[in-house]
Each structure stands twice: as C-alpha cells, then as structure tokens.
Motif scaffolding. Structure first.
Motif, mmCIF file in Angstrom:
data_model
loop_
_atom_site.group_PDB
_atom_site.id
_atom_site.type_symbol
_atom_site.label_atom_id
_atom_site.label_comp_id
_atom_site.label_asym_id
_atom_site.label_seq_id
_atom_site.Cartn_x
_atom_site.Cartn_y
_atom_site.Cartn_z
ATOM 1 N N CYS A 61 -0.530 -78.509 33.404
ATOM 2 C CA CYS A 61 0.610 -79.638 33.172
ATOM 3 C C CYS A 61 0.148 -80.736 34.067
ATOM 4 C CB CYS A 61 1.905 -79.049 33.512
ATOM 5 S SG CYS A 61 2.452 -77.549 32.827
ATOM 6 N N TYR A 74 -0.861 -90.109 33.061
ATOM 7 C CA TYR A 74 -0.844 -89.960 31.678
ATOM 8 C C TYR A 74 0.780 -89.837 31.185
ATOM 9 C CZ TYR A 74 -1.483 -89.230 26.743
ATOM 10 O OH TYR A 74 -1.461 -89.386 25.256
ATOM 11 N N TYR A 96 17.810 -77.718 28.523
ATOM 12 C CA TYR A 96 17.062 -78.927 28.274
ATOM 13 C C TYR A 96 15.622 -78.594 28.026
ATOM 14 C CZ TYR A 96 13.694 -82.573 29.583
ATOM 15 O OH TYR A 96 12.875 -83.376 29.419
ATOM 16 N N GLN A 113 1.946 -88.346 23.191
ATOM 17 C CA GLN A 113 2.302 -87.150 22.574
ATOM 18 C C GLN A 113 2.115 -86.181 23.796
ATOM 19 O OE1 GLN A 113 3.676 -86.530 19.473
ATOM 20 N NE2 GLN A 113 3.474 -88.671 19.629
ATOM 21 N N LEU A 119 5.113 -71.437 24.553
ATOM 22 C CA LEU A 119 5.491 -70.598 25.880
ATOM 23 C C LEU A 119 6.569 -69.951 25.230
ATOM 24 C CD1 LEU A 119 5.293 -73.118 28.610
ATOM 25 C CD2 LEU A 119 3.491 -71.592 27.877
HETATM 26 C C1 HEC Z 1 -1.666 -83.594 27.133
HETATM 27 C C2 HEC Z 1 -1.083 -84.277 28.045
HETATM 28 C C3 HEC Z 1 0.215 -83.470 28.801
HETATM 29 C C4 HEC Z 1 0.339 -82.271 29.249
HETATM 30 C C5 HEC Z 1 -0.898 -81.046 29.380
HETATM 31 C C6 HEC Z 1 1.880 -81.766 29.394
HETATM 32 N N1 HEC Z 1 2.545 -82.752 28.975
HETATM 33 FE FE1 HEC Z 1 4.449 -82.802 29.304
HETATM 34 N N2 HEC Z 1 4.542 -84.808 28.542
HETATM 35 C C7 HEC Z 1 3.389 -85.561 28.127
HETATM 36 C C8 HEC Z 1 3.843 -86.902 27.395
HETATM 37 C C9 HEC Z 1 3.043 -87.817 27.140
HETATM 38 C C10 HEC Z 1 5.126 -86.903 27.906
HETATM 39 C C11 HEC Z 1 5.990 -88.081 27.356
HETATM 40 C C12 HEC Z 1 6.624 -87.855 25.952
HETATM 41 C C13 HEC Z 1 7.532 -88.676 25.474
HETATM 42 O O1 HEC Z 1 8.295 -89.488 26.340
HETATM 43 O O2 HEC Z 1 7.865 -88.569 24.328
HETATM 44 C C14 HEC Z 1 5.557 -85.676 28.586
HETATM 45 C C15 HEC Z 1 6.921 -85.347 28.871
HETATM 46 C C16 HEC Z 1 7.278 -83.985 29.487
HETATM 47 C C17 HEC Z 1 8.705 -83.742 29.882
HETATM 48 C C18 HEC Z 1 9.915 -84.706 29.781
HETATM 49 C C19 HEC Z 1 10.039 -85.580 31.006
HETATM 50 C C20 HEC Z 1 11.243 -86.667 30.835
HETATM 51 O O3 HEC Z 1 11.258 -87.382 31.906
HETATM 52 O O4 HEC Z 1 11.648 -86.813 29.979
HETATM 53 C C21 HEC Z 1 8.595 -82.577 30.314
HETATM 54 C C22 HEC Z 1 9.794 -81.786 30.983
HETATM 55 C C23 HEC Z 1 7.260 -82.144 30.286
HETATM 56 N N3 HEC Z 1 6.416 -83.103 29.708
HETATM 57 C C24 HEC Z 1 6.826 -80.907 31.092
HETATM 58 C C25 HEC Z 1 5.677 -80.621 30.755
HETATM 59 C C26 HEC Z 1 5.127 -79.149 31.049
HETATM 60 C C27 HEC Z 1 5.910 -78.060 31.801
HETATM 61 C C28 HEC Z 1 3.724 -79.025 31.057
HETATM 62 C C29 HEC Z 1 2.945 -77.714 30.975
HETATM 63 C C30 HEC Z 1 3.202 -76.721 30.593
HETATM 64 C C31 HEC Z 1 3.339 -80.267 30.455
HETATM 65 N N4 HEC Z 1 4.346 -81.102 30.334
HETATM 66 C C32 HEC Z 1 2.182 -80.630 30.023
HETATM 67 C C33 HEC Z 1 2.019 -85.082 28.170
HETATM 68 C C34 HEC Z 1 1.647 -83.805 28.586
#
Ligand code: HEC
Length: 148
Positions: A61, A74, A96, A113, A119
C-alpha cells in the motif's frame, strides 16, 4: 590572545564541538525514548493491528500512499483516513473500508485508479485496526489538514 589561528585552537574547536554535539545527541535520544511511550499509544497494539500491518506490507500500500508523511505521493495520505472517512468510529470505518476495497477500481475517467486487491473480510478488518492505530499515534497533528 594570539591573532593567529593556531593548531591548538583548531584542535580545541574540533574536540569541543564533537563532545558538545555527542552530548546533545545523547540527551535528545534519551528524550525521544522517554516521550515515545506517551505518544505512540503502544498499549493499543493488538494482534489485529499487527496482522493489519502485515496485510499493509504484503500488498505494498505504501507504494502509492503515504502513512504519516512517509511513502509514495501517488495516492492520498492514509495516516488520518480513520478520522477522515470513519469520523473516529471503528464500526463506521470498517464498513467504509470494506465498501471502498470492494469497489476498486472505480474506473472514473480522469481519476487515478486504485487496484483491486481481492482481500477477504478478515484482512480488511485487520487493515482497519491498523489504520486506526496509526491515526491515534500522536504526531503533532500531522498532516495539518484532514484531507491528507
Ligand atoms: C497502485 C497504487 C495504489 C495502491 C498500491 C494502493 N492504493 Fe489506495 N488509493 C490509490 C488511489 C489512486 C486512490 C485515490 C482514488 C480515488 O480517489 O478515486 C486511493 C485511495 C485509497 C483510499 C481512500 C482514501 C480517501 O481519502 O478517500 C483508501 C482507504 C485506500 N486507498 C487504501 C489502500 C490500501 C489499504 C492499500 C493496500 C492494500 C492501497 N490503498 C493500495 C492507489 C493505490
């Protein structure tokens, strides 16, 4: 006092400076180790938090997100996502996070994205516990704004 800068003076500055900064370093280290237990809330470290950290690491993450400022830029900061999206309520936050993780990728054009990690419920639950723990570490109100 001599108007020349002698070897002896240079040596004194070198040794004096070294001793001064070594003592300062030792004092700050002591201060940190004394203060940390009061601010990191290690009493809240449960098995679920530890499991959540493993899920966090195994899925990289941090490769996209920051946690208390550390990581990649990113995607949004997640150090305070527990307060941002769960309003500090664990049940609300778990609901959520389950919905959020299941909905990825959103596929909204022009928006970055997040991948689908597939999971299971237990893993998302543990992730929520880990993110709650992180949010409750006292870090002088970092990040300064709730949106991360
Ligand atoms: C390849 C890149 C990438 C990875 C790896 C990734 N994320 Fe994300 N994540 C994003 C992006 C881009 C957004 C914003 C998406 C949007 O706003 O539509 C996001 C948004 C989120 C949010 C919402 C945050 C908000 O403020 O609303 C959460 C919670 C989250 N991710 C959890 C995780 C978790 C837990 C993991 C690991 C299991 C993870 N992400 C791995 C790219 C990633």
């Amino acid at each position: 006092m001599s108007d020349h800068f002698t070897k002896g003076m240079a040596r004194n500055i070198y040794y004096g400076g070294s001793v001064f900064f070594l003592l300062l370093f030792a004092a700050l280290t002591l201060h940190t180790t004394r203060e940390m237990p009061k601010t990191d809330h290690r009493e809240n470290l449960t098995e679920a938090v530890a499991r959540g950290k493993t899920v966090w690491e195994e899925n990289n993450c941090i490769g996209c997100h920051t946690l208390i400022g550390e990581g990649a830029y990113y995607a949004p900061e997640l150090g305070n996502v527990y307060f941002r999206r769960g309003a500090g309520n664990l049940i609300a936050f778990k609901a959520y996070l389950k919905a959020w993780m299941a909905a990825q990728p959103l596929g909204v054009p022009g928006r970055r994205q997040m991948p689908q990690f597939n999971l299971n419920e237990q893993q998302v639950d543990d992730l929520a516990e880990f993110l709650k723990f992180t949010a409750e570490v006292e870090v002088n109100n970092w990040p300064p704004n709730i949106e991360g």
